[in-house]
Structures are given as structure tokens and as C-alpha cells.
Motif scaffolding. Structure first.
Motif, PDB file in Angstrom:
ATOM      1  N   CYS A 171       0.860  -1.184   0.000  1.00 37.61           N
ATOM      2  CA  CYS A 171       0.000   0.000   0.000  1.00 37.61           C
ATOM      3  C   CYS A 171       0.892   1.229   0.000  1.00 37.61           C
ATOM      4  N   ASP A 172       0.284   2.420   0.005  1.00 35.72           N
ATOM      5  CA  ASP A 172       1.085   3.636  -0.123  1.00 35.72           C
ATOM      6  C   ASP A 172       2.070   3.841   1.025  1.00 35.72           C
ATOM      7  N   ALA A 173       1.844   3.195   2.158  1.00 35.11           N
ATOM      8  CA  ALA A 173       2.811   3.290   3.260  1.00 35.11           C
ATOM      9  C   ALA A 173       4.154   2.664   2.901  1.00 35.11           C
ATOM     10  N   ASP A 174       4.163   1.794   1.908  1.00 33.40           N
ATOM     11  CA  ASP A 174       5.397   1.108   1.520  1.00 33.40           C
ATOM     12  C   ASP A 174       6.285   1.940   0.605  1.00 33.40           C
ATOM     13  N   TYR A 175       5.791   3.069   0.091  1.00 41.06           N
ATOM     14  CA  TYR A 175       6.644   3.907  -0.757  1.00 41.06           C
ATOM     15  C   TYR A 175       7.872   4.401   0.005  1.00 41.06           C
ATOM     16  N   ALA A 176       7.712   4.711   1.278  1.00 50.33           N
ATOM     17  CA  ALA A 176       8.844   5.215   2.057  1.00 50.33           C
ATOM     18  C   ALA A 176       9.954   4.170   2.169  1.00 50.33           C
ATOM     19  N   ARG A 177       9.584   2.910   2.217  1.00 48.51           N
ATOM     20  CA  ARG A 177      10.564   1.820   2.365  1.00 48.51           C
ATOM     21  C   ARG A 177      11.136   1.359   1.034  1.00 48.51           C
ATOM     22  N   LEU A 178      10.289   1.266   0.017  1.00 51.42           N
ATOM     23  CA  LEU A 178      10.694   0.641  -1.241  1.00 51.42           C
ATOM     24  C   LEU A 178      10.870   1.621  -2.392  1.00 51.42           C
ATOM     25  N   GLY A 179      10.397   2.834  -2.253  1.00 50.88           N
ATOM     26  CA  GLY A 179      10.629   3.854  -3.262  1.00 50.88           C
ATOM     27  C   GLY A 179      10.152   3.439  -4.646  1.00 50.88           C
ATOM     28  N   ASN A 180      10.972   3.754  -5.651  1.00 52.02           N
ATOM     29  CA  ASN A 180      10.594   3.487  -7.035  1.00 52.02           C
ATOM     30  C   ASN A 180      10.483   2.004  -7.364  1.00 52.02           C
ATOM     31  N   ARG A 181      10.952   1.138  -6.485  1.00 55.27           N
ATOM     32  CA  ARG A 181      10.815  -0.297  -6.726  1.00 55.27           C
ATOM     33  C   ARG A 181       9.345  -0.702  -6.870  1.00 55.27           C
ATOM     34  N   ILE A 182       8.455   0.030  -6.214  1.00 55.44           N
ATOM     35  CA  ILE A 182       7.033  -0.300  -6.346  1.00 55.44           C
ATOM     36  C   ILE A 182       6.264   0.801  -7.091  1.00 55.44           C
ATOM     37  N   LYS A 183       6.987   1.629  -7.819  1.00 55.39           N
ATOM     38  CA  LYS A 183       6.316   2.579  -8.707  1.00 55.39           C
ATOM     39  C   LYS A 183       5.773   1.802  -9.899  1.00 55.39           C
ATOM     40  N   CYS A 184       4.475   1.881 -10.118  1.00 58.89           N
ATOM     41  CA  CYS A 184       3.840   1.157 -11.213  1.00 58.89           C
ATOM     42  C   CYS A 184       2.590   1.918 -11.639  1.00 58.89           C
ATOM     43  N   ASN A 185       2.080   1.539 -12.788  1.00 57.39           N
ATOM     44  CA  ASN A 185       0.864   2.149 -13.332  1.00 57.39           C
ATOM     45  C   ASN A 185      -0.181   1.061 -13.578  1.00 57.39           C
ATOM     46  N   PRO A 186      -1.372   1.182 -13.037  1.00 58.15           N
ATOM     47  CA  PRO A 186      -1.827   2.191 -12.081  1.00 58.15           C
ATOM     48  C   PRO A 186      -1.046   2.102 -10.773  1.00 58.15           C
ATOM     49  N   ALA A 187      -1.074   3.180 -10.030  1.00 57.13           N
ATOM     50  CA  ALA A 187      -0.295   3.256  -8.805  1.00 57.13           C
ATOM     51  C   ALA A 187      -0.884   2.381  -7.698  1.00 57.13           C
ATOM     52  N   ILE A 188       0.000   1.865  -6.853  1.00 57.65           N
ATOM     53  CA  ILE A 188      -0.422   1.257  -5.588  1.00 57.65           C
ATOM     54  C   ILE A 188      -1.003   2.360  -4.715  1.00 57.65           C
ATOM     55  N   LYS A 189      -2.159   2.099  -4.142  1.00 58.07           N
ATOM     56  CA  LYS A 189      -2.870   3.156  -3.422  1.00 58.07           C
ATOM     57  C   LYS A 189      -2.953   2.826  -1.926  1.00 58.07           C
ATOM     58  N   THR A 190      -4.069   3.095  -1.274  1.00 57.49           N
ATOM     59  CA  THR A 190      -4.107   3.067   0.186  1.00 57.49           C
ATOM     60  C   THR A 190      -4.371   1.666   0.733  1.00 57.49           C
ATOM     61  N   ALA A 191      -4.165   1.529   2.039  1.00 57.56           N
ATOM     62  CA  ALA A 191      -4.489   0.266   2.700  1.00 57.56           C
ATOM     63  C   ALA A 191      -5.977  -0.041   2.591  1.00 57.56           C
ATOM     64  N   ALA A 192      -6.809   0.993   2.582  1.00 59.95           N
ATOM     65  CA  ALA A 192      -8.250   0.776   2.419  1.00 59.95           C
ATOM     66  C   ALA A 192      -8.572   0.248   1.025  1.00 59.95           C
ATOM     67  N   ASP A 193      -7.884   0.759   0.013  1.00 55.62           N
ATOM     68  CA  ASP A 193      -8.057   0.214  -1.333  1.00 55.62           C
ATOM     69  C   ASP A 193      -7.627  -1.253  -1.375  1.00 55.62           C
ATOM     70  N   ARG A 194      -6.494  -1.536  -0.762  1.00 56.40           N
ATOM     71  CA  ARG A 194      -6.006  -2.918  -0.732  1.00 56.40           C
ATOM     72  C   ARG A 194      -7.024  -3.850  -0.090  1.00 56.40           C
ATOM     73  N   ALA A 195      -7.573  -3.460   1.034  1.00 56.84           N
ATOM     74  CA  ALA A 195      -8.554  -4.300   1.720  1.00 56.84           C
ATOM     75  C   ALA A 195      -9.806  -4.496   0.875  1.00 56.84           C
ATOM     76  N   ALA A 196     -10.249  -3.445   0.193  1.00 57.03           N
ATOM     77  CA  ALA A 196     -11.436  -3.559  -0.656  1.00 57.03           C
ATOM     78  C   ALA A 196     -11.184  -4.474  -1.841  1.00 57.03           C
ATOM     79  N   ILE A 197      -9.984  -4.408  -2.425  1.00 59.15           N
ATOM     80  CA  ILE A 197      -9.636  -5.270  -3.558  1.00 59.15           C
ATOM     81  C   ILE A 197      -9.608  -6.729  -3.130  1.00 59.15           C
ATOM     82  N   ILE A 198      -9.060  -7.004  -1.968  1.00 60.64           N
ATOM     83  CA  ILE A 198      -9.035  -8.382  -1.471  1.00 60.64           C
ATOM     84  C   ILE A 198     -10.451  -8.902  -1.268  1.00 60.64           C
ATOM     85  N   ARG A 199     -11.322  -8.080  -0.693  1.00 58.35           N
ATOM     86  CA  ARG A 199     -12.714  -8.494  -0.508  1.00 58.35           C
ATOM     87  C   ARG A 199     -13.388  -8.745  -1.859  1.00 58.35           C
ATOM     88  N   ALA A 200     -13.133  -7.874  -2.832  1.00 56.08           N
ATOM     89  CA  ALA A 200     -13.736  -8.038  -4.156  1.00 56.08           C
ATOM     90  C   ALA A 200     -13.228  -9.298  -4.848  1.00 56.08           C
TER      91      ALA A 200
END
Length: 445
Positions: free
Chosen positions: A269-298
Motif C-alpha cells: 500500500c502507499d505506506a510502503d513507498y517510504a521503504r521501497l521507493g521506485n521499486r514499487i512505482k507502477c501504473n496504475p499506482a499502488i494506493k491506500t491500505a483501504a483500497d487494498r482491503a477492498a480489492i481483497i474483498r472483491a
């Protein structure tokens, strides 16, 4: 070379069931599934000891960079990484150099894969503003689908002409798959970020620049076009909670419009940008933990149908550049299945559902012939997973040509014990067996 195998005492996971059985493999196919099969002369026996036996994963979205960008990836290296990760079939994107915009360019990629690919392979035809006639003439047996970049892309592959888009959705003889981000919105957001930060844009701005609004607007347009024309539409790499209401839950069979997400949207999630930087830069962008949780539920409820990777390697030196110049994309195939299984260990996804999304659904969505299931008579593409042996991801084992992984330093709670490709052992839990080659995917259309 034909191999005869008996895989004994495995826990099979297939079509919503888990049960213990033996599997006999003959002449590249699953010959028999039954309890307590006796070994026959000439048969090699693999004692599974209760480990999980799954169909090989079918990855419907990879960028293997060949031709034209082979300094960072190629079919040989990336397909080896697939096999080590339990991915037995891949579908590669057309945005190479030159792009696969014609039948001849497509066949050149198939010819290369026939020489070097360690996994089974299919290649999408690309769409541009000026190749509609090539799309209309595409033989449905030659490609899993037509890829449309309805957002930012490189070269001649951004389709932003409304008449061309309408024509593609009306006339494509195969499923249309889309990258959905609205380019004008992204460009406006980028200009605002430059005004605020100059040339030193922090990576945390990436999901704001490539915003949820840009995803939602473009996905809504694609769905409206598909409904107007009755198009078989598959929307790639869903990254926001906002888009999920556009898709219906339930089994993939019979759906006109389907959705895919990728393992990194389940894991980061977006909290990981501070740790991993451009390594997880992708399109579409990785977004919030709430988005992640909603995607897993979907994904759990079948609102998202397919789980894939969007494997897109770049060199570390390229990723080390500033925001404006660091390319988007990350290498994923070698650990994708294990990363997906982390959500099983966390209790967020059922193992049966992961198998449906990663193996069954891509086979059904793209009409892949006789793969993606544990069924007698099907190609013996199999992966044996050890859910009791953790795997610490180390740089020395990375097989992708770029030589790095965003999962380095993590310990995943399962290991790939073996991968079988067309009835041959292609990975023994430690080494890829390079004499084994993949086959061209067939499409039952």
C-alpha cells in the motif's frame, strides 16, 4: 521427451474442492486422478506427503520486453522465473519495440518463444490509433485478446481517438483488454505536482498524480463502450475501491465484462513507498491500505475475476532515477503465487478462491484449451506447493534478468516444491530444468 509420473498423496485444490488423491501423468497429460494408485513400470514416483497440488497458474498480463527492450528482460529469463514460481502459462503484452500491431509482428514473437520459452505462451495484439483494419482481420486462434491502452503508454499505443476506440470495441474478434487511466487528468495532476515540488516530486505523490479519479473515469468509459457494442471486455490491474462497484460479483462464466487485479495490489500500500521507493512505482499506482482491503474483498467474492502479475521489469539503475525519469513497473512472476498465498495464511482469501482466480478464471476468460484445471485429459501443468516450508526471498535466487525483486528480505510462508509443464518436471524445488520447453497456447474459439 515423454515422462511418466505418479504424484502420490497430494492434497488437490481444484474447482472449489480440496481432497487427497494420487495423480498419474502420461504423455504430457493428466491420465488419472484417484486415491491409492499403484506405481506402474517405468513410472517416476513423487511423494507429495500431503502438500498442495494446484493447476499451474496462468498469468494473463506480463511484459517480457522482447523484442527491443531485452537489456532489462527477455522471454527466456522471465519464463524461467515463471516456472520457478509455479506459473506455467503467460500472456505477454504488445508494447515492445516494435509493438505487436500486426499479424506478422505477433507471429515473430511466437517464433521467438518457440525457441526459448520455458513456460507456455500467448501474445496479445496491440491497438493503436491506426491499426483497426489489422484488428478486424485478426484470427481468433492467434491471440488471447487485443490490448487497448486507454491511458498513458509508450510509442504508438495510446488509443485516444474516440472513433478508433468505438471501432475496436465494435469489431474486435477476440476479448478486448484495457489499461484504464485517463491521460488528461494525469497530465494535469503531474503539472500541479511540478508546480509544487519542481523536479523533486516525492514518490508519495504517485497515487495522487495517477489518481483514483483517472482510473474510475477511464474504466467507466471502457465499460460503457463494451455495453454499447456487446464487447467481451476485460479490465486489467484494478487498483482502487472506487472502480469495484462497476463489476458484478459471481463466477466468471457467462460474464461479458470482467476484471483483474495483481498481486502487488494485494500486498503493498502507499505506506510502503517510504521503504521501497521506485521499486514499487507502477501504473496504475499502488494506493491506500483501504483500497487494498477492498480489492481483497472483491477478489474473495468474485467481483474481481482474475489474479495476475503485470510483471514489468526495469533495471535497478533505471529505478534509481528521480520521479520523472524512473520507469513504472516491477518484476513479480517468480514469487506471485506465494505472495497470493500469504492472503490465505492471513485468512483473507480461501485457497480454493486463489486457485479459481489465478488458474481457472484466466483459462475460461480467454478460452484457453485444456489448461488451468486438474482434469483427466488436460495438459499436465501442475504446481506442488509446500505450505509448511517458509521461503526467505534472497537476491542470489532471482531469475528475472533485472536481478532484483520487491520481495527481497521477506519470508513467505510457503515454497514451490515442484512445477510440471506439459507432463515434464520443469522445476524440482531448487533448479529450473532447462531442457523443458513451453508450448503455444491454444484458444478454443
Amino acid at each position: 521427451m515423454s515422462e511418466h509420473w505418479l504424484i502420490r498423496d497430494a492434497e488437490l485444490v481444484n474447482e472449489g474442492r480440496r481432497w487427497h488423491a494420487d495423480v498419474r501423468v502420461r504423455d504430457g497429460r493428466i491420465a488419472r486422478i484417484a486415491p491409492s494408485l499403484a506405481a506402474e513400470p517405468g513410472e517416476q514416483v513423487l511423494e507429495a506427503r500431503g502438500r498442495w497440488l494446484l493447476p499451474g497458474m496462468i498469468d494473463d498480463q506480463v511484459h517480457f520486453r522482447e523484442p527491443g527492450l531485452t537489456h532489462k528482460a527477455d522471454i527466456e529469463h522471465e519464463s524461467r522465473a515463471c516456472i520457478a514460481g509455479g506459473i506455467t502459462s503467460f500472456m505477454d503484452m504488445p508494447n515492445t519495440r516494435p509493438p505487436a500491431l500486426t499479424a506478422d509482428a505477433l507471429e515473430a514473437k511466437y517464433a521467438r518463444a518457440a525457441e526459448v520459452s520455458r513456460a507456455n505462451y500467448g501474445f496479445y495484439m496491440g491497438a493503436s490509433n491506426d491499426n483497426l483494419e489489422h484488428i478486424k482481420r485478426l484470427d481468433p486462434q492467434r491471440a488471447p485478446g487485443v490490448k487497448v491502452f486507454m491511458g498513458s503508454s509508450t510509442g504508438n499505443m495510446l488509443v485516444d481517438d474516440p472513433a478508433t476506440l468505438d471501432g475496436i470495441f465494435a469489431a474486435a474478434p477476440v476479448p478486448v483488454i484495457t489499461h484504464c487511466e485517463d491521460t488528461p487528468m494525469i497530465e494535469a495532476n503531474l503539472a500541479a505536482a511540478h508546480a509544487r515540488y519542481g523536479t523533486d516530486i516525492p514518490l508519495g505523490e504517485h497515487p495522487l498524480i495517477r489518481s483514483r479519479e483517472a482510473c474510475l473515469k477511464s474504466t467507466t468509459l471502457a465499460i460503457s463502450l463494451a455495453r454499447r457494442h456487446g464487447t467481451r471486455l476485460h479490465v486489467l490491474h484494478i487498483s482502487t475501491a472506487d472502480e469495484l462497484a462497476l463489476f458484478a460479483p459471481g463466477p466468471v462464466q457467462g460474464k461479458q465484462i470482467t476484471a483483474e487485479t495483481c498481486v502487488h495490489y494485494l500486498h503493498f500500500c502507499d505506506a510502503d513507498y517510504a521503504r521501497l521507493g521506485n521499486r514499487i512505482k507502477c501504473n496504475p499506482a499502488i494506493k491506500t491500505a483501504a483500497d487494498r482491503a477492498a480489492i481483497i474483498r472483491a477478489l474473495a467474492e468474485g467481483r474481481i475475476d482474475v489474479l495476475a502479475t503485470d510483471h514489468a521489469p526495469h533495471l535497478e539503475s533505471e529505478k534509481a532515477q528521480d520521479y520523472d525519469h524512473a520507469p513504472s513497473g516491477l518484476p513479480l512472476v517468480q514469487y506471485a503465487l506465494q505472495v497470493a498465498l500469504e492472503r490465505v495464511f492471513d485468512g483473507q482469501l480461501a485457497l480454493e478462491r486463489v486457485v479459481e482466480a489465478a488458474c481457472h478464471a484466466p483459462a475460461l476468460r480467454f478460452d484457453v484449451r485444456e489448461r488451468g484445471f486438474l482434469r483427466e485429459g488436460y495438459h499436465a501443468d501442475l504446481v506442488l506447493v509446500d505450505p509448511t516450508r517458509p521461503h526467505a526471498v534472497a537476491r542470489a535466487e532471482i531469475l528475472s534478468k533485472c536481478g532484483w525483486s520487491p520481495f527481497e528480505g521477506e519470508t513467505l510462508r510457503s515454497s514451490i516444491a515442484a512445477t510440471f509443464l506439459n507432463g515434464q518436471m520443469a522445476f524440482d524445488g531448487t533448479h529450473v530444468i532447462d531442457s523443458v520447453r513451453g508450448q503455444r497456447l491454444g484458444f478454443a474459439r
